[in-house]
Design a protein around this motif. Structure first.
Motif, PDB file in Angstrom:
ATOM      1  N   TYR A  23      -2.780 -11.550  -3.800  1.00  0.00           N
ATOM      2  CA  TYR A  23      -2.576 -12.452  -4.942  1.00  0.00           C
ATOM      3  C   TYR A  23      -2.409 -13.887  -4.452  1.00  0.00           C
ATOM      4  N   GLY A  29       4.838 -16.226 -11.326  1.00  0.00           N
ATOM      5  CA  GLY A  29       4.600 -15.140 -10.363  1.00  0.00           C
ATOM      6  C   GLY A  29       3.222 -15.132  -9.751  1.00  0.00           C
ATOM      7  N   ASP A  63      12.482  -8.784  -4.256  1.00  0.00           N
ATOM      8  CA  ASP A  63      11.892  -9.602  -5.328  1.00  0.00           C
ATOM      9  C   ASP A  63      10.369  -9.669  -5.197  1.00  0.00           C
ATOM     10  N   GLY A  66       8.937  -6.336  -6.336  1.00  0.00           N
ATOM     11  CA  GLY A  66       9.056  -6.229  -7.787  1.00  0.00           C
ATOM     12  C   GLY A  66       7.984  -7.034  -8.502  1.00  0.00           C
ATOM     13  N   MET A  67       7.742  -8.256  -8.008  1.00  0.00           N
ATOM     14  CA  MET A  67       6.713  -9.110  -8.614  1.00  0.00           C
ATOM     15  C   MET A  67       5.321  -8.504  -8.443  1.00  0.00           C
ATOM     16  N   ARG A  69       4.562  -5.351  -8.054  1.00  0.00           N
ATOM     17  CA  ARG A  69       4.452  -4.163  -8.908  1.00  0.00           C
ATOM     18  C   ARG A  69       4.160  -4.561 -10.359  1.00  0.00           C
ATOM     19  N   ARG A  70       4.782  -5.646 -10.790  1.00  0.00           N
ATOM     20  CA  ARG A  70       4.507  -6.136 -12.156  1.00  0.00           C
ATOM     21  C   ARG A  70       3.059  -6.591 -12.301  1.00  0.00           C
ATOM     22  N   LEU A  71       2.484  -7.067 -11.189  1.00  0.00           N
ATOM     23  CA  LEU A  71       1.070  -7.487 -11.214  1.00  0.00           C
ATOM     24  C   LEU A  71       0.119  -6.292 -11.131  1.00  0.00           C
ATOM     25  N   GLY A  72       0.678  -5.083 -10.914  1.00  0.00           N
ATOM     26  CA  GLY A  72      -0.145  -3.880 -10.914  1.00  0.00           C
ATOM     27  C   GLY A  72      -0.364  -3.235  -9.557  1.00  0.00           C
ATOM     28  N   ASP A  74       0.379  -1.084  -6.133  1.00  0.00           N
ATOM     29  CA  ASP A  74       1.119   0.084  -5.671  1.00  0.00           C
ATOM     30  C   ASP A  74       1.750  -0.262  -4.327  1.00  0.00           C
ATOM     31  N   SER A  76       5.822  -0.457  -2.139  1.00  0.00           N
ATOM     32  CA  SER A  76       7.271  -0.236  -2.136  1.00  0.00           C
ATOM     33  C   SER A  76       7.893  -1.042  -0.998  1.00  0.00           C
TER      34      SER A  76
END
Length: 270
Positions: A23, A29, A63, A66-67, A69-72, A74, A76
């Motif tokens: 990204y 974000g 953080d 988390g960001m 994951r919100r963008l899609g 996969d 951890s």
């Protein structure tokens, strides 16, 4: 260049840079690079081991994940090798108490670290925190030490956000090195130890892994100096001149992560 089959033979694991590959950061974000969410999903469905290797130092690892994951994506926390947690280990091992010149977004990573009576300086991508006042305070701390120690979370020159190119920590690190007559210890890419720690987590030898990044020096040169192969994507901070760099030549140049994954799934681990 040799055929792709030859260049990618025996690859069993992939180290992925994040910013400029998955990204571009920015307001709200940032935004995924076209095709990267699905490319990562395809890579993770394959037999190849996948780990993320980032110099991100404006956000805590939690953080950042988390960001993403919100963008899609996969991803951890346990899959990410990042400089702030690595720096905390070094501080504890060496009994160092840092003066922190860092972004507020990553400060939580240092909550368990003693910062009283500092005997070193930790510098990261502080963004707007790189004021004259803050730089000068870090300079003063270093100059008062008999054996000054400067730890830098990466040494990138710049990176790309949706709004354009942004100065990274490297220029500010160099300013303190020059002013104090010292050499910083880099925690993060292109430090060989940083790449080696990621390889240990994957359980692979350097020759079995390939780095995919947008930075000709931090990603490509750093990985190759460790004995890994490296592909450069033409996204993020990539510049056309990178393909004609006088000292560093990637093992291949691809338009984006999607093309890199296509090639890896076709040719790797053969």
């Amino acid at each position: 260049m040799a055929a792709w089959g030859e260049r990618l033979a025996g690859v069993r694991g992939v180290l992925l840079d994040i910013s400029g590959v998955l990204y571009d950061g920015g307001e709200g974000g940032g935004a995924p690079i076209a095709g990267s969410v699905e490319a990562l999903a395809r890579l993770k469905r394959s037999q190849l081991k996948v780990r993320f290797c980032t110099n991100e130092s404006q956000k805590s690892r939690g953080d950042l994940v988390g960001m993403l994951r919100r963008l899609g994506f996969d991803i951890s926390e346990g899959e990410v090798t990042a400089p702030a947690p690595a720096t905390c280990l070094i501080l504890k091992e060496r009994g160092l108490r840092p003066h922190l010149l860092i972004h507020d977004g990553v400060r939580s990573e240092f909550d368990q670290i003693d910062t009283s009576n500092p005997n070193c300086v930790v510098i990261a991508d502080a963004g707007e925190g790189f004021s004259y006042q803050n730089m000068n305070k870090a300079f003063q701390v270093l100059m008062e030490l008999e054996n000054p120690v400067l730890l830098s979370l990466g040494k990138g020159r710049y990176y790309k956000e949706t709004s354009g190119l942004m100065l990274d920590v490297g220029p500010y690190m160099k300013a303190l090195e020059y002013a104090c007559g010292i050499e910083a210890e880099v925690v993060g890419k292109p430090s060989p130890e940083f790449f080696k720690s990621a390889l240990r987590e994957m359980g692979l030898e350097a020759h079995q892994a390939i780095m995919i990044g947008d930075d000709i020096m931090g990603d490509v040169s750093g990985a190759q100096r460790c004995g890994m192969r490296a592909l450069q994507v033409r996204t993020g901070k990539f510049r056309p001149s990178d393909e004609h760099h006088p000292e560093v030549k990637a093992d291949g140049y691809v338009d984006n992560l999607a093309e890199a994954v296509d090639l890896l799934l076709q040719h790797a681990d053969k």
